[in-house]
Design a protein around this motif. Structure first.
Motif, PDB file in Angstrom:
ATOM      1  N   LEU A 267      10.401  17.731  54.773  1.00  0.00           N
ATOM      2  CA  LEU A 267      10.838  18.784  55.686  1.00  0.00           C
ATOM      3  C   LEU A 267      11.992  19.534  55.061  1.00  0.00           C
ATOM      4  O   LEU A 267      12.818  18.955  54.341  1.00  0.00           O
ATOM      5  CB  LEU A 267      11.278  18.194  57.030  1.00  0.00           C
ATOM      6  CG  LEU A 267      10.239  17.414  57.835  1.00  0.00           C
ATOM      7  CD1 LEU A 267      10.904  16.684  58.982  1.00  0.00           C
ATOM      8  CD2 LEU A 267       9.177  18.360  58.360  1.00  0.00           C
TER       9      LEU A 267
ATOM     10  N   ALA B  58       7.304  22.427  56.342  1.00  0.00           N
ATOM     11  CA  ALA B  58       7.007  21.001  56.373  1.00  0.00           C
ATOM     12  C   ALA B  58       5.719  20.731  55.629  1.00  0.00           C
ATOM     13  O   ALA B  58       4.742  21.475  55.762  1.00  0.00           O
ATOM     14  CB  ALA B  58       6.897  20.508  57.821  1.00  0.00           C
TER      15      ALA B  58
ATOM     16  N   TRP C   8      -2.567  17.257  63.584  1.00  0.00           N
ATOM     17  CA  TRP C   8      -2.377  18.443  62.746  1.00  0.00           C
ATOM     18  C   TRP C   8      -3.646  19.287  62.711  1.00  0.00           C
ATOM     19  O   TRP C   8      -3.590  20.517  62.652  1.00  0.00           O
ATOM     20  CB  TRP C   8      -1.970  18.029  61.333  1.00  0.00           C
ATOM     21  CG  TRP C   8      -0.778  17.128  61.285  1.00  0.00           C
ATOM     22  CD1 TRP C   8      -0.698  15.907  60.686  1.00  0.00           C
ATOM     23  CD2 TRP C   8       0.515  17.359  61.865  1.00  0.00           C
ATOM     24  NE1 TRP C   8       0.551  15.359  60.856  1.00  0.00           N
ATOM     25  CE2 TRP C   8       1.310  16.246  61.579  1.00  0.00           C
ATOM     26  CE3 TRP C   8       1.065  18.411  62.608  1.00  0.00           C
ATOM     27  CZ2 TRP C   8       2.629  16.135  61.995  1.00  0.00           C
ATOM     28  CZ3 TRP C   8       2.381  18.304  63.036  1.00  0.00           C
ATOM     29  CH2 TRP C   8       3.146  17.186  62.739  1.00  0.00           C
TER      30      TRP C   8
ATOM     31  N   LEU D  38       3.175  23.140  57.581  1.00  0.00           N
ATOM     32  CA  LEU D  38       3.693  23.795  58.773  1.00  0.00           C
ATOM     33  C   LEU D  38       4.819  24.715  58.356  1.00  0.00           C
ATOM     34  O   LEU D  38       5.645  24.355  57.501  1.00  0.00           O
ATOM     35  CB  LEU D  38       4.212  22.767  59.795  1.00  0.00           C
ATOM     36  CG  LEU D  38       3.200  21.877  60.505  1.00  0.00           C
ATOM     37  CD1 LEU D  38       3.921  20.915  61.436  1.00  0.00           C
ATOM     38  CD2 LEU D  38       2.198  22.714  61.290  1.00  0.00           C
ATOM     39  N   THR D  39       4.881  25.882  58.939  1.00  0.00           N
ATOM     40  CA  THR D  39       5.950  26.829  58.644  1.00  0.00           C
ATOM     41  C   THR D  39       6.480  27.421  59.940  1.00  0.00           C
ATOM     42  O   THR D  39       5.828  27.350  60.986  1.00  0.00           O
ATOM     43  CB  THR D  39       5.455  27.975  57.733  1.00  0.00           C
ATOM     44  OG1 THR D  39       4.395  28.675  58.404  1.00  0.00           O
ATOM     45  CG2 THR D  39       4.952  27.448  56.402  1.00  0.00           C
TER      46      THR D  39
ATOM     47  N   ALA E 124       7.933  23.841  62.341  1.00  0.00           N
ATOM     48  CA  ALA E 124       8.532  23.006  61.306  1.00  0.00           C
ATOM     49  C   ALA E 124      10.023  22.801  61.550  1.00  0.00           C
ATOM     50  O   ALA E 124      10.564  21.715  61.312  1.00  0.00           O
ATOM     51  CB  ALA E 124       8.302  23.638  59.929  1.00  0.00           C
TER      52      ALA E 124
ATOM     53  N   TRP F 133      11.853  19.245  62.167  1.00  0.00           N
ATOM     54  CA  TRP F 133      12.974  18.826  61.317  1.00  0.00           C
ATOM     55  C   TRP F 133      14.153  18.369  62.173  1.00  0.00           C
ATOM     56  O   TRP F 133      14.735  17.299  61.935  1.00  0.00           O
ATOM     57  CB  TRP F 133      13.390  19.988  60.414  1.00  0.00           C
ATOM     58  CG  TRP F 133      14.531  19.661  59.488  1.00  0.00           C
ATOM     59  CD1 TRP F 133      14.439  19.163  58.218  1.00  0.00           C
ATOM     60  CD2 TRP F 133      15.923  19.831  59.748  1.00  0.00           C
ATOM     61  NE1 TRP F 133      15.691  19.010  57.677  1.00  0.00           N
ATOM     62  CE2 TRP F 133      16.620  19.408  58.597  1.00  0.00           C
ATOM     63  CE3 TRP F 133      16.661  20.297  60.846  1.00  0.00           C
ATOM     64  CZ2 TRP F 133      18.000  19.436  58.509  1.00  0.00           C
ATOM     65  CZ3 TRP F 133      18.044  20.322  60.763  1.00  0.00           C
ATOM     66  CH2 TRP F 133      18.707  19.901  59.604  1.00  0.00           C
TER      67      TRP F 133
END
Length: 344
Positions: free
Chosen positions: A210, A220, A229, A246-247, A251, A255
């Motif tokens: 992350l 991520a 997912w 993941l953006t 994400a 985090w």
């Protein structure tokens, strides 16, 4: 009128992602808190330059995610320089040159040295990894080990050449990346070995990586061990296609959630959560040094253009300078002398 940079910051990146996260937070601080407090004329003059010796930032991440992070940093005004090494640092300037591989020839090193350039800086933050502690180096040397980066261990995490001694995390040369995720798993492995009185091979299970990029944004790279997912429509990445990406805000939330759950006490979690809420609503805390004003000899002096919020005791400095110079004064009561102390 063009004004020079007020502060040039050089967060030197690392093999992992400390420098990237720091650059993102500094960019947020300049664009939000500094702009709000001193105006955009000042915040726009803060330059943040991220220096990375590797060909790209975030080497442990998939290249597609690393490119997303790079473009996000650039959009926030961060100057990202890859393939660049810091070779010399002075109090007000830094020398940069093209990075060379460890097996570089003398000609390559000479060419890189010839291309080196010095630039002015206001602050340099070194985030390019750590060295072994002096105790670790001393132990490695006493055991006859030649690599002073840490203690060489076997597959059971036992120090080679020492009976009944284990090493984990940054102190161990185990072949795994020196990350908190690795150290946490190694610590549990050694704890079980001591508890059960039997050794076994350490096996690392990578859960994912992350990276926070500030402004509610992150990236991520996670293990595709859960079908959740797939339900979220996350794309698969990695050499074997067994990881997902993941953006953005998902994400970032992931985090922060993971970071929050890793804190050891409830009070720490409540304190950190309160700090996050406060920073979101009213910005980060900004503390200015309280300095006694002195006569300015050189003009002109640059001003931030806004009223400085100083401690109220500064207003009393001019009035009390004459009195503060005398530590003993005469008191009218009983004609005795008493000491008078001034506190600010």
């Amino acid at each position: 009128m063009h004004l020079p940079a007020l502060i040039q910051m050089y967060p030197n990146s690392s093999m992992i992602w400390t420098g990237v996260e720091l650059s993102a937070e500094l960019a947020d601080f300049a664009r939000n808190d500094v702009a709000k407090r001193y105006g955009t004329d000042i915040s726009s003059r803060i330059q943040i330059i991220l220096v990375e010796a590797m060909p790209r930032i975030l080497a442990p991440f998939d290249e597609s995610l690393a490119n997303v992070a790079r473009e996000h940093l650039i959009s926030k005004g961060v100057n990202v320089r890859t393939g660049t090494a810091v070779t010399h640092v002075e109090s007000k300037d830094v020398t940069l040159s093209p990075s060379t591989p460890r097996n570089a020839t003398q000609e390559q090193k000479a060419a890189a040295s010839a291309a080196a350039q010095s630039e002015e800086m206001g602050a340099l933050v070194w985030a390019a990894g750590i060295g072994a502690r002096p105790l670790v180096k001393k132990l490695a040397k006493s055991l006859g080990q030649t690599d002073m980066r840490g203690l060489q261990v076997d597959e059971d995490l036992k120090v080679k050449g020492a009976e009944g001694v284990y090493a984990v995390g940054d102190a161990a040369l185990s072949g795994f990346a020196p990350t908190a995720q690795v150290a946490a798993q190694q610590g549990k492995h050694v704890g079980r070995a001591i508890r059960d009185g039997s050794d076994s091979k350490f096996e690392y299970h990578h859960a994912g990586s992350l990276c926070s990029l500030g402004s509610g944004y992150g990236i991520a790279q996670l293990s595709d061990s859960f079908n959740v997912w797939d339900s979220l429509g996350a794309p698969t990445i990695g050499k074997d296609g067994n990881e997902v990406a993941l953006t953005g805000r998902p994400a970032f939330v992931l985090w922060r959630s993971l970071y929050w759950t890793k804190l050891l006490s409830t009070s720490s979690r409540l304190s950190l959560g309160g700090d996050w809420i406060k920073a979101k609503l009213s910005g980060r805390d900004v503390v200015e040094p309280v300095l006694q004003r002195t006569t300015t000899l050189k003009l002109p002096v640059e001003s931030f253009g806004t009223e400085l919020k100083r401690n109220n005791t500064i207003r009393l400095v001019n009035k009390t300078e004459a009195l503060a110079s005398t530590a003993i004064v005469t008191d009218s009561v009983d004609g005795k002398k008493k000491k008078r102390f001034w506190f600010f």
